[in-house]
Design a protein around this motif. Sequence first.
Motif, PDB file in Angstrom:
ATOM      1  N   LEU A  55      -3.264   5.724   1.577  1.00  0.00           N
ATOM      2  CA  LEU A  55      -1.836   5.788   1.402  1.00  0.00           C
ATOM      3  C   LEU A  55      -1.574   7.113   0.351  1.00  0.00           C
ATOM      4  O   LEU A  55      -0.642   7.827   0.274  1.00  0.00           O
ATOM      5  CB  LEU A  55      -1.040   4.712   1.195  1.00  0.00           C
ATOM      6  N   THR A  56      -2.279   6.884  -0.897  1.00  0.00           N
ATOM      7  CA  THR A  56      -1.900   7.764  -2.052  1.00  0.00           C
ATOM      8  C   THR A  56      -2.457   9.142  -1.879  1.00  0.00           C
ATOM      9  O   THR A  56      -1.722   9.962  -2.058  1.00  0.00           O
ATOM     10  CB  THR A  56      -2.578   7.330  -3.339  1.00  0.00           C
ATOM     11  N   ASP A  57      -3.454   9.441  -0.997  1.00  0.00           N
ATOM     12  CA  ASP A  57      -3.824  10.734  -0.976  1.00  0.00           C
ATOM     13  C   ASP A  57      -3.241  11.380   0.397  1.00  0.00           C
ATOM     14  O   ASP A  57      -2.850  12.493   0.400  1.00  0.00           O
ATOM     15  CB  ASP A  57      -5.471  10.545  -0.376  1.00  0.00           C
ATOM     16  N   LEU A  58      -2.770  10.549   1.253  1.00  0.00           N
ATOM     17  CA  LEU A  58      -2.245  11.165   2.626  1.00  0.00           C
ATOM     18  C   LEU A  58      -0.722  11.073   2.484  1.00  0.00           C
ATOM     19  O   LEU A  58      -0.005  12.082   3.232  1.00  0.00           O
ATOM     20  CB  LEU A  58      -2.669  10.421   3.942  1.00  0.00           C
ATOM     21  N   LEU A  59      -0.141  10.115   1.914  1.00  0.00           N
ATOM     22  CA  LEU A  59       1.280   9.959   1.875  1.00  0.00           C
ATOM     23  C   LEU A  59       1.820   9.925   0.548  1.00  0.00           C
ATOM     24  O   LEU A  59       2.371  10.968  -0.085  1.00  0.00           O
ATOM     25  CB  LEU A  59       1.941   8.685   2.993  1.00  0.00           C
ATOM     26  N   SER A  60       2.242   8.892  -0.085  1.00  0.00           N
ATOM     27  CA  SER A  60       2.646   8.701  -1.323  1.00  0.00           C
ATOM     28  C   SER A  60       2.368   7.106  -1.723  1.00  0.00           C
ATOM     29  O   SER A  60       2.111   6.288  -1.003  1.00  0.00           O
ATOM     30  CB  SER A  60       4.229   8.975  -1.453  1.00  0.00           C
ATOM     31  N   TRP A  61       2.096   7.066  -3.130  1.00  0.00           N
ATOM     32  CA  TRP A  61       2.058   5.732  -3.715  1.00  0.00           C
ATOM     33  C   TRP A  61       3.031   4.859  -3.427  1.00  0.00           C
ATOM     34  O   TRP A  61       2.948   3.456  -3.154  1.00  0.00           O
ATOM     35  CB  TRP A  61       2.073   5.692  -5.053  1.00  0.00           C
ATOM     36  N   TRP A  76       4.426   4.144  -0.663  1.00  0.00           N
ATOM     37  CA  TRP A  76       4.080   3.373   0.561  1.00  0.00           C
ATOM     38  C   TRP A  76       3.114   2.117   0.268  1.00  0.00           C
ATOM     39  O   TRP A  76       2.860   1.249   1.197  1.00  0.00           O
ATOM     40  CB  TRP A  76       3.325   4.320   1.587  1.00  0.00           C
ATOM     41  N   ALA A  77       2.412   1.941  -0.627  1.00  0.00           N
ATOM     42  CA  ALA A  77       1.700   0.816  -1.243  1.00  0.00           C
ATOM     43  C   ALA A  77       2.662  -0.361  -1.499  1.00  0.00           C
ATOM     44  O   ALA A  77       2.262  -1.604  -1.219  1.00  0.00           O
ATOM     45  CB  ALA A  77       0.881   1.237  -2.469  1.00  0.00           C
ATOM     46  N   PHE A  78       4.019   0.088  -1.697  1.00  0.00           N
ATOM     47  CA  PHE A  78       5.016  -1.081  -1.782  1.00  0.00           C
ATOM     48  C   PHE A  78       5.680  -1.118  -0.216  1.00  0.00           C
ATOM     49  O   PHE A  78       5.834  -2.149   0.202  1.00  0.00           O
ATOM     50  CB  PHE A  78       6.242  -0.687  -2.705  1.00  0.00           C
ATOM     51  N   LEU A  79       6.211   0.058   0.339  1.00  0.00           N
ATOM     52  CA  LEU A  79       6.904  -0.154   1.249  1.00  0.00           C
ATOM     53  C   LEU A  79       6.157  -0.575   2.712  1.00  0.00           C
ATOM     54  O   LEU A  79       6.655  -1.336   3.686  1.00  0.00           O
ATOM     55  CB  LEU A  79       7.478   1.484   1.653  1.00  0.00           C
ATOM     56  N   VAL A  80       4.821  -0.559   2.712  1.00  0.00           N
ATOM     57  CA  VAL A  80       3.979  -0.983   3.760  1.00  0.00           C
ATOM     58  C   VAL A  80       4.144  -2.484   4.011  1.00  0.00           C
ATOM     59  O   VAL A  80       4.034  -3.151   5.177  1.00  0.00           O
ATOM     60  CB  VAL A  80       2.686  -0.760   3.714  1.00  0.00           C
ATOM     61  N   ASN A  81       4.567  -3.263   2.787  1.00  0.00           N
ATOM     62  CA  ASN A  81       4.910  -4.713   3.055  1.00  0.00           C
ATOM     63  C   ASN A  81       6.078  -4.983   3.802  1.00  0.00           C
ATOM     64  O   ASN A  81       6.332  -6.187   4.009  1.00  0.00           O
ATOM     65  CB  ASN A  81       4.980  -5.295   1.699  1.00  0.00           C
ATOM     66  N   VAL A  82       7.130  -4.127   3.548  1.00  0.00           N
ATOM     67  CA  VAL A  82       8.392  -4.649   4.118  1.00  0.00           C
ATOM     68  C   VAL A  82       8.410  -4.935   5.548  1.00  0.00           C
ATOM     69  O   VAL A  82       9.127  -5.880   6.003  1.00  0.00           O
ATOM     70  CB  VAL A  82       9.236  -3.318   3.891  1.00  0.00           C
ATOM     71  N   PRO A  83       7.977  -4.182   6.703  1.00  0.00           N
ATOM     72  CA  PRO A  83       7.931  -4.312   7.977  1.00  0.00           C
ATOM     73  C   PRO A  83       7.168  -5.615   8.389  1.00  0.00           C
ATOM     74  O   PRO A  83       7.540  -6.508   9.057  1.00  0.00           O
ATOM     75  CB  PRO A  83       7.572  -3.175   8.705  1.00  0.00           C
ATOM     76  N   PRO A 101      -2.903   5.789 -11.840  1.00  0.00           N
ATOM     77  CA  PRO A 101      -2.622   7.368 -12.588  1.00  0.00           C
ATOM     78  C   PRO A 101      -1.406   8.135 -11.967  1.00  0.00           C
ATOM     79  O   PRO A 101      -0.694   8.784 -12.595  1.00  0.00           O
ATOM     80  CB  PRO A 101      -3.755   7.745 -12.579  1.00  0.00           C
ATOM     81  N   THR A 102      -1.607   7.937 -10.660  1.00  0.00           N
ATOM     82  CA  THR A 102      -0.659   8.605  -9.737  1.00  0.00           C
ATOM     83  C   THR A 102       0.811   8.262  -9.908  1.00  0.00           C
ATOM     84  O   THR A 102       1.913   8.792 -10.175  1.00  0.00           O
ATOM     85  CB  THR A 102      -0.989   8.546  -8.204  1.00  0.00           C
ATOM     86  N   VAL A 103       0.921   6.960 -10.141  1.00  0.00           N
ATOM     87  CA  VAL A 103       2.147   5.982 -10.227  1.00  0.00           C
ATOM     88  C   VAL A 103       2.846   6.454 -11.567  1.00  0.00           C
ATOM     89  O   VAL A 103       3.846   6.628 -11.967  1.00  0.00           O
ATOM     90  CB  VAL A 103       1.990   4.739 -10.061  1.00  0.00           C
ATOM     91  N   GLY A 104       1.932   6.537 -12.591  1.00  0.00           N
ATOM     92  CA  GLY A 104       2.205   6.507 -13.940  1.00  0.00           C
ATOM     93  C   GLY A 104       2.780   8.220 -14.255  1.00  0.00           C
ATOM     94  O   GLY A 104       3.977   8.287 -14.838  1.00  0.00           O
TER      95      GLY A 104
END
Length: 465
Positions: free
Chosen positions: A155-161, A163-170, A31-34
């Motif tokens: 991640l959604t509550d504390l930062l942003s949705w 980061w659900a993607f960006l956490v994979n990058v490192p 819902p937040t992403v949408g």
Amino acid sequence: MSRRQLLVLALLLASQFMLAVDFSILNVALPTVGAGLGFTPANLQWIATSFALCAAGFTLLFGRIGDYVGRRRMFLIGMAALGIASLVGGLATTPAMLLAARVAQGLATAAVTPAGLSLLTTSFPEGPLRSRALGLNSVMMSTGFTAGAILGGVLTDLLSWRWAFLVNVPVAAIVLVLAPMLLTDSADRERSPLDVPGAILVTSGLLALVFGVTRAGELGWSDGWAVLSLVAAVVLLGTFWRTEGRHTHPLVPTAILRRRTIGWGNVAGFVTFATESSLVFLLTLYLQHVLHLNPLQTGLTLGGLGLGAILGGMAGPRVIAAAGVRRTLAGGLIVQAAFTALLVLLGTAAGWVWVVAGVAFLGAIGHVCVIVGFMVAATSGLPDHEQGLATGLATMTQQVGVAMGVPLMSAVATAAGSLEALGSLRVAIGVNAVVVAVTAVLVGTQLRAEPAAVTEVEESVPATV
């Protein structure tokens, strides 16, 4: 294990954990992403569906391609693609950009998962070391799905949705740096021509199957596109089976699927992945819509699944050593079914949250014992040059099970009333438990003759992990 084997194991387990997390990390954040990107309610489900379609539909094909081009190369290409796709998803500014990233993530997952599992099985000889490695891999797959729900909420509550993607990058970057130094592809590559017609048939059939079930879960079994897709899936997969039996170099030799350990092992794996992933979905709805917990509280309540998975992964090889693959599969399914059935009694009082946490923990032990037995059965007794095929089949079973479980149970709950109604959720949970129990009986009665290679594995697994 040698020091090098430990490093290889840690690298591959971290990769498999990340891939499992991706299946569920966006569930609580949809819902937040949408709202953030302007998705219409009708199109919101495609954030999850586009990923599941590609991850499930292309796994078998990419697993087999790894036999031709090399599992190490396929693993590295897929991991690089996953890192890039995750970066694009985290920076997405339009629905089309996000969906393209999810499709790319699904394709990358379909490439990396069977390649990583093949590298795992060929890095450890059949016996105690491979069984231990597969047990730990099973823990990573199961806990990753649960951790994705928790991490997505945090991640959604504390930062942003994003980061659900960006956490994979490192993580992908670290794997790409270490993998060339640690991984070797010791298996001989397949030299026969690739079965292109078979690849087209099975990939199209799997895509049609997952799409049809997903559509039915959202709009009901009377939806025209759902029915058409399911009919197409039956025709395509049936044609695939017939043509493979006559092909000189089939994509999937039908003789492998006729082996009882591989055939019934994959049945057990499919059911346990489908029912456990859908149970997490149903319990999430219960905790949020009936008990009114927020996403973070929901994730923490279901954290017991991860603890149970760790114990199940430790116990799995010991149970196989003591009871054999058949009894391990059947017994684990019985444990999962029994504790799932207890959840039919769920009520509206706040104290039920502790029941959910405890039952989820205990049921997960049986669930992961099944996964360990499934992985041992599905990858044993085959030469290294067929490990890509075997792990591709096992991974396809996992991905299709996870992709189909949620829409199937959604359809059951919707048919019983509403996804947000306690009575409907009870019905779906009850059906879930019955399916697992019936599968336990079938596996226990049908999986009788086990190849010598699997028996040797059972006898050589140590009593402790």
